[in-house]
Design a protein around this motif. Structure first.
Motif, PDB file in Angstrom:
ATOM      1  N   THR A 197       0.806  -1.221   0.000  1.00  0.00           N
ATOM      2  CA  THR A 197       0.000   0.000   0.000  1.00  0.00           C
ATOM      3  C   THR A 197       0.844   1.278   0.000  1.00  0.00           C
ATOM      4  O   THR A 197       0.304   2.379  -0.012  1.00  0.00           O
ATOM      5  CB  THR A 197      -0.931   0.030   1.230  1.00  0.00           C
ATOM      6  OG1 THR A 197      -0.133   0.079   2.424  1.00  0.00           O
ATOM      7  CG2 THR A 197      -1.853  -1.185   1.250  1.00  0.00           C
ATOM      8  N   ALA A 198       2.177   1.124   0.006  1.00  0.00           N
ATOM      9  CA  ALA A 198       3.067   2.299   0.069  1.00  0.00           C
ATOM     10  C   ALA A 198       3.046   3.071  -1.235  1.00  0.00           C
ATOM     11  O   ALA A 198       2.819   2.521  -2.312  1.00  0.00           O
ATOM     12  CB  ALA A 198       4.492   1.848   0.373  1.00  0.00           C
ATOM     13  N   THR A 199       3.296   4.358  -1.117  1.00  0.00           N
ATOM     14  CA  THR A 199       3.492   5.215  -2.276  1.00  0.00           C
ATOM     15  C   THR A 199       4.876   5.861  -2.151  1.00  0.00           C
ATOM     16  O   THR A 199       5.433   5.959  -1.056  1.00  0.00           O
ATOM     17  CB  THR A 199       2.417   6.320  -2.370  1.00  0.00           C
ATOM     18  OG1 THR A 199       2.467   7.103  -1.170  1.00  0.00           O
ATOM     19  CG2 THR A 199       1.032   5.719  -2.546  1.00  0.00           C
ATOM     20  N   ALA A 200       5.413   6.278  -3.267  1.00  0.00           N
ATOM     21  CA  ALA A 200       6.728   6.921  -3.266  1.00  0.00           C
ATOM     22  C   ALA A 200       6.676   8.206  -2.442  1.00  0.00           C
ATOM     23  O   ALA A 200       5.699   8.957  -2.491  1.00  0.00           O
ATOM     24  CB  ALA A 200       7.165   7.227  -4.691  1.00  0.00           C
ATOM     25  N   THR A 201       7.724   8.447  -1.695  1.00  0.00           N
ATOM     26  CA  THR A 201       7.864   9.694  -0.951  1.00  0.00           C
ATOM     27  C   THR A 201       8.264  10.788  -1.929  1.00  0.00           C
ATOM     28  O   THR A 201       9.144  10.584  -2.770  1.00  0.00           O
ATOM     29  CB  THR A 201       8.935   9.546   0.143  1.00  0.00           C
ATOM     30  OG1 THR A 201       8.553   8.478   1.023  1.00  0.00           O
ATOM     31  CG2 THR A 201       9.104  10.828   0.939  1.00  0.00           C
ATOM     32  N   SER A 202       7.654  11.940  -1.821  1.00  0.00           N
ATOM     33  CA  SER A 202       7.995  13.039  -2.732  1.00  0.00           C
ATOM     34  C   SER A 202       9.379  13.589  -2.407  1.00  0.00           C
ATOM     35  O   SER A 202       9.824  13.567  -1.252  1.00  0.00           O
ATOM     36  CB  SER A 202       6.954  14.161  -2.624  1.00  0.00           C
ATOM     37  OG  SER A 202       7.099  14.839  -1.391  1.00  0.00           O
ATOM     38  N   TRP A 203      10.051  14.101  -3.437  1.00  0.00           N
ATOM     39  CA  TRP A 203      11.337  14.738  -3.215  1.00  0.00           C
ATOM     40  C   TRP A 203      11.178  15.963  -2.324  1.00  0.00           C
ATOM     41  O   TRP A 203      12.052  16.261  -1.500  1.00  0.00           O
ATOM     42  CB  TRP A 203      12.014  15.086  -4.534  1.00  0.00           C
ATOM     43  CG  TRP A 203      13.300  15.821  -4.313  1.00  0.00           C
ATOM     44  CD1 TRP A 203      13.603  17.076  -4.737  1.00  0.00           C
ATOM     45  CD2 TRP A 203      14.447  15.364  -3.581  1.00  0.00           C
ATOM     46  NE1 TRP A 203      14.869  17.427  -4.318  1.00  0.00           N
ATOM     47  CE2 TRP A 203      15.415  16.389  -3.603  1.00  0.00           C
ATOM     48  CE3 TRP A 203      14.753  14.186  -2.898  1.00  0.00           C
ATOM     49  CZ2 TRP A 203      16.651  16.277  -2.982  1.00  0.00           C
ATOM     50  CZ3 TRP A 203      15.999  14.075  -2.282  1.00  0.00           C
ATOM     51  CH2 TRP A 203      16.921  15.109  -2.327  1.00  0.00           C
ATOM     52  N   ALA A 204      10.072  16.658  -2.432  1.00  0.00           N
ATOM     53  CA  ALA A 204       9.841  17.832  -1.580  1.00  0.00           C
ATOM     54  C   ALA A 204       9.863  17.440  -0.101  1.00  0.00           C
ATOM     55  O   ALA A 204      10.456  18.138   0.726  1.00  0.00           O
ATOM     56  CB  ALA A 204       8.520  18.509  -1.943  1.00  0.00           C
TER      57      ALA A 204
END
Length: 169
Positions: free
Chosen positions: A18-25
């Motif tokens: 269920t994880a999503t990529a962490t944003s670079w921001a």
């Protein structure tokens, strides 16, 4: 330094379904806010060397300082490849970050003054440096060389809902 948006990838091998990529921001904010970092360098004989230090995020790079005779500086003079890590000691919360790149000595006195001001803004007056002779100088007479590490690759390890994100620049 110009700001570059990296290619962002979630690695499903090491991530919760269920994880999503962490944003670079979010990662960049974490790098800017962290109070402590761990620098890993390579000794002349190939053995690793890791030490804690403070650093500031400015103009798209992490910046740290070291004395000319310190092991980390001697290592970087022979091999600029390094990693800087920071994060949370919590097992189930937070975001751990790893930045890979080359440490490049900062010699431009205008840039050094901006970096010195960033130290004061982040860590307070005890970390005020004057700038001369292409280095930081502290009130106690100490001299510090300043390095910048612009990310080449960075990793984020989200905890709670575990997710491993890679950013390539």
């Amino acid at each position: 330094m110009t700001s570059t948006e990296p290619v962002t990838e979630l690695d499903p091998r090491f991530s919760d379904p269920t994880a999503t990529a962490t944003s670079w921001a979010r990662a960049r904010d974490g790098l800017a806010a962290a109070p402590l970092y761990w620098l890993s360098t390579v000794r002349p004989d190939g053995r690793p060397h890791t030490t804690p230090l403070i650093a500031v995020w400015l103009e798209g790079a992490l910046h740290f300082c070291t004395g000319a005779d310190e092991r980390k500086n001697r290592n970087l003079e022979g091999n600029p490849h390094c990693t800087l890590t920071t994060g949370s000691n919590e097992l189930d919360a937070g975001l751990d970050l790893v930045v890979e790149g080359d440490a490049v000595r900062v010699r431009d006195e205008g840039r050094l003054r901006r970096i010195a001001e960033a130290y004061v803004a982040k860590y307070g007056e005890d970390w005020r440096f004057s700038v001369r002779d292409n280095a930081f100088h502290h009130g106690d007479g100490g001299t510090a060389l300043v390095y910048e590490v612009t990310p080449r690759t960075a990793f984020g390890f989200a905890k709670g809902t575990y997710g491993q994100t890679r950013w390539r620049f």
